[in-house]
Design a protein around this motif. Structure first.
Motif, PDB file in Angstrom:
ATOM      1  N   LEU A   1       0.849  -1.196   0.000  1.00 13.12           N
ATOM      2  CA  LEU A   1       0.000   0.000   0.000  1.00 13.12           C
ATOM      3  C   LEU A   1       0.888   1.251   0.000  1.00 13.12           C
ATOM      4  O   LEU A   1       0.682   2.190  -0.781  1.00 13.12           O
ATOM      5  CB  LEU A   1      -0.906  -0.040   1.238  1.00 13.12           C
ATOM      6  N   GLN A   2       1.902   1.245   0.853  1.00 12.90           N
ATOM      7  CA  GLN A   2       2.790   2.404   0.965  1.00 12.90           C
ATOM      8  C   GLN A   2       3.590   2.596  -0.325  1.00 12.90           C
ATOM      9  O   GLN A   2       3.705   3.708  -0.846  1.00 12.90           O
ATOM     10  CB  GLN A   2       3.735   2.224   2.163  1.00 12.90           C
ATOM     11  N   ARG A   3       4.125   1.513  -0.868  1.00  8.87           N
ATOM     12  CA  ARG A   3       4.934   1.648  -2.096  1.00  8.87           C
ATOM     13  C   ARG A   3       4.086   2.089  -3.276  1.00  8.87           C
ATOM     14  O   ARG A   3       4.528   2.893  -4.095  1.00  8.87           O
ATOM     15  CB  ARG A   3       5.629   0.320  -2.412  1.00  8.87           C
ATOM     16  N   ASN A   4       2.870   1.561  -3.372  1.00  8.81           N
ATOM     17  CA  ASN A   4       2.008   1.939  -4.498  1.00  8.81           C
ATOM     18  C   ASN A   4       1.663   3.417  -4.481  1.00  8.81           C
ATOM     19  O   ASN A   4       1.580   4.052  -5.528  1.00  8.81           O
ATOM     20  CB  ASN A   4       0.731   1.096  -4.515  1.00  8.81           C
ATOM     21  N   LEU A   5       1.487   3.968  -3.283  1.00  8.64           N
ATOM     22  CA  LEU A   5       1.162   5.391  -3.176  1.00  8.64           C
ATOM     23  C   LEU A   5       2.299   6.247  -3.745  1.00  8.64           C
ATOM     24  O   LEU A   5       2.067   7.307  -4.323  1.00  8.64           O
ATOM     25  CB  LEU A   5       0.918   5.775  -1.714  1.00  8.64           C
ATOM     26  N   ALA A   6       3.519   5.754  -3.581  1.00  5.58           N
ATOM     27  CA  ALA A   6       4.684   6.536  -4.003  1.00  5.58           C
ATOM     28  C   ALA A   6       4.950   6.445  -5.496  1.00  5.58           C
ATOM     29  O   ALA A   6       5.709   7.238  -6.052  1.00  5.58           O
ATOM     30  CB  ALA A   6       5.906   6.059  -3.238  1.00  5.58           C
ATOM     31  N   LYS A   7       4.317   5.474  -6.151  1.00  6.12           N
ATOM     32  CA  LYS A   7       4.624   5.250  -7.570  1.00  6.12           C
ATOM     33  C   LYS A   7       4.076   6.337  -8.463  1.00  6.12           C
ATOM     34  O   LYS A   7       4.721   6.771  -9.400  1.00  6.12           O
ATOM     35  CB  LYS A   7       4.022   3.911  -8.009  1.00  6.12           C
ATOM     36  N   SER A   8       2.853   6.749  -8.178  1.00  5.45           N
ATOM     37  CA  SER A   8       2.154   7.566  -9.157  1.00  5.45           C
ATOM     38  C   SER A   8       2.250   9.068  -8.944  1.00  5.45           C
ATOM     39  O   SER A   8       1.918   9.834  -9.840  1.00  5.45           O
ATOM     40  CB  SER A   8       0.688   7.153  -9.135  1.00  5.45           C
ATOM     41  N   ALA A   9       2.688   9.510  -7.759  1.00  5.95           N
ATOM     42  CA  ALA A   9       2.606  10.956  -7.498  1.00  5.95           C
ATOM     43  C   ALA A   9       3.855  11.451  -6.782  1.00  5.95           C
ATOM     44  O   ALA A   9       4.670  10.659  -6.312  1.00  5.95           O
ATOM     45  CB  ALA A   9       1.380  11.218  -6.631  1.00  5.95           C
ATOM     46  N   ASP A  10       3.982  12.777  -6.713  1.00  5.55           N
ATOM     47  CA  ASP A  10       5.041  13.375  -5.893  1.00  5.55           C
ATOM     48  C   ASP A  10       4.555  13.273  -4.459  1.00  5.55           C
ATOM     49  O   ASP A  10       3.520  13.840  -4.109  1.00  5.55           O
ATOM     50  CB  ASP A  10       5.226  14.860  -6.244  1.00  5.55           C
ATOM     51  N   ILE A  11       5.265  12.519  -3.648  1.00  6.51           N
ATOM     52  CA  ILE A  11       4.775  12.339  -2.280  1.00  6.51           C
ATOM     53  C   ILE A  11       5.861  12.633  -1.246  1.00  6.51           C
ATOM     54  O   ILE A  11       7.054  12.521  -1.515  1.00  6.51           O
ATOM     55  CB  ILE A  11       4.252  10.898  -2.023  1.00  6.51           C
ATOM     56  N   LEU A  12       5.371  12.961  -0.069  1.00  6.49           N
ATOM     57  CA  LEU A  12       6.230  13.119   1.086  1.00  6.49           C
ATOM     58  C   LEU A  12       5.668  12.147   2.123  1.00  6.49           C
ATOM     59  O   LEU A  12       4.518  12.263   2.519  1.00  6.49           O
ATOM     60  CB  LEU A  12       6.122  14.574   1.552  1.00  6.49           C
ATOM     61  N   MET A  13       6.456  11.132   2.436  1.00  7.12           N
ATOM     62  CA  MET A  13       5.945  10.068   3.317  1.00  7.12           C
ATOM     63  C   MET A  13       6.706  10.105   4.630  1.00  7.12           C
ATOM     64  O   MET A  13       7.932  10.168   4.618  1.00  7.12           O
ATOM     65  CB  MET A  13       6.147   8.726   2.603  1.00  7.12           C
ATOM     66  N   ASP A  14       5.996  10.055   5.744  1.00  3.60           N
ATOM     67  CA  ASP A  14       6.727  10.019   7.015  1.00  3.60           C
ATOM     68  C   ASP A  14       6.442   8.737   7.792  1.00  3.60           C
ATOM     69  O   ASP A  14       5.412   8.100   7.605  1.00  3.60           O
ATOM     70  CB  ASP A  14       6.524  11.294   7.834  1.00  3.60           C
ATOM     71  N   GLY A  15       7.436   8.335   8.594  1.00  5.25           N
ATOM     72  CA  GLY A  15       7.299   7.090   9.355  1.00  5.25           C
ATOM     73  C   GLY A  15       8.567   6.784  10.112  1.00  5.25           C
ATOM     74  O   GLY A  15       9.219   7.689  10.676  1.00  5.25           O
ATOM     75  N   ARG A  16       8.926   5.510  10.154  1.00  6.19           N
ATOM     76  CA  ARG A  16      10.132   5.082  10.870  1.00  6.19           C
ATOM     77  C   ARG A  16      11.119   4.395   9.929  1.00  6.19           C
ATOM     78  O   ARG A  16      12.309   4.386  10.173  1.00  6.19           O
ATOM     79  CB  ARG A  16       9.769   4.073  11.977  1.00  6.19           C
ATOM     80  N   ASP A  17      10.594   3.764   8.870  1.00  5.01           N
ATOM     81  CA  ASP A  17      11.427   2.925   7.990  1.00  5.01           C
ATOM     82  C   ASP A  17      11.252   3.320   6.521  1.00  5.01           C
ATOM     83  O   ASP A  17      11.453   2.493   5.644  1.00  5.01           O
ATOM     84  CB  ASP A  17      11.012   1.457   8.150  1.00  5.01           C
ATOM     85  N   ILE A  18      10.862   4.551   6.270  1.00  5.08           N
ATOM     86  CA  ILE A  18      10.570   4.931   4.890  1.00  5.08           C
ATOM     87  C   ILE A  18      11.874   4.982   4.065  1.00  5.08           C
ATOM     88  O   ILE A  18      11.964   4.374   3.000  1.00  5.08           O
ATOM     89  CB  ILE A  18       9.805   6.285   4.812  1.00  5.08           C
ATOM     90  N   GLY A  19      12.881   5.646   4.602  1.00  4.39           N
ATOM     91  CA  GLY A  19      14.153   5.758   3.875  1.00  4.39           C
ATOM     92  C   GLY A  19      14.942   4.457   3.852  1.00  4.39           C
ATOM     93  O   GLY A  19      15.757   4.228   2.956  1.00  4.39           O
TER      94      GLY A  19
END
Ligand code: DC
Length: 222
Positions: A113-131
């Motif tokens: 779910l998280q990876r798919n969100l990043a595929k299609s748009a310019d996103i800024l994702m926050d969490g603990r293990d994103i990078g």
């Protein structure tokens, strides 16, 4: 593939406040991954399933459908179609999220779910293990932190403003326990990616942190 910004860091470092403002200014979609873990924790609490019991949590995981939506540009999180964005913001749900997030099947359920969100748009994702795990090829990686005392003071101020009766040292202890659990779990622990830029907000205002992150993104986007 959109332009991806990853912001990781411990609880209370100001990630969501800062990420929301940066995303709005730069017209990125903001994805709060903590809200997804909170939603799973919330479901378990509401249904009386112990969040200390991995087997029980995993047995009920398929009953939980987490989806995201946006209202006036603000992320909303849905649990089986019900908007739970406000209900997941309690300390109790935060603790439950921290516990269920250490369970590998829970992380696996949210990864696509998280990876798919990043595929299609310019996103800024926050969490603990994103990078480190979710978006290892993110264009910009920030590790945002602050001392546990500064984070506890911020949280204390927020609670006092809401009229709660609380104790600074107890809050600091809870923050340190959550940091320990999040950074010592076996799977996808909280840690700074090798190529992430460290931003310590202990002595910075929100405006200063926002400006610094916008500057770092601008440098990469040139
Ligand atoms: O950022 P937050 O307080 O809403 O996150 C709640 C819990 O979810 C946090 O204690 C750890 C977990 N979490 C995680 O393990 N991985 C993420 N990417 C985001 C949150």
């Amino acid at each position: 593939m959109g332009f991806n910004v990853a912001i990781d860091g411990p609880a209370g470092a100001g990630k969501s406040t800062i990420a929301k403002t940066v995303a709005k200014t730069m017209q990125f979609i903001y994805v709060d991954t903590g809200a997804m873990y909170r939603t799973i924790g919330f479901y378990m609490l509401r249904n009386g399933i112990s969040v200390d019991d991995q087997e029980a949590v995993c047995a009920h995981l398929s009953e939980v459908d987490v989806t995201l939506g946006y209202e006036d540009g603000v992320q909303q999180v849905y649990l089986n179609g019900e908007n739970v964005s406000a209900s997941i913001r309690t300390q109790e749900v935060g603790e439950a999220a921290s516990k269920v997030s250490a369970m590998p099947p829970v992380r696996a359920a949210l990864l696509d779910l998280q990876r798919n969100l990043a595929k299609s748009a310019d996103i800024l994702m926050d969490g603990r293990d994103i990078g480190t795990v979710v978006l290892p090829d993110a264009d910009v990686k920030i590790f945002l932190t602050a001392s546990s005392l500064v984070r506890a003071k911020r949280r204390y101020k927020e609670l006092v403003e809401k009229g709660a009766d609380c104790d600074l040292l107890t809050i600091q202890k809870e923050i340190e326990e959550r940091d320990y659990r999040d950074s010592h779990r076996e799977i996808a622990p909280l840690k700074q990616a090798d190529d992430a830029i460290l931003v310590d907000s202990s002595d910075m205002t929100i405006e200063e942190v926002v400006a610094e992150i916008i500057r770092l993104i601008g440098e990469k986007r040139k």
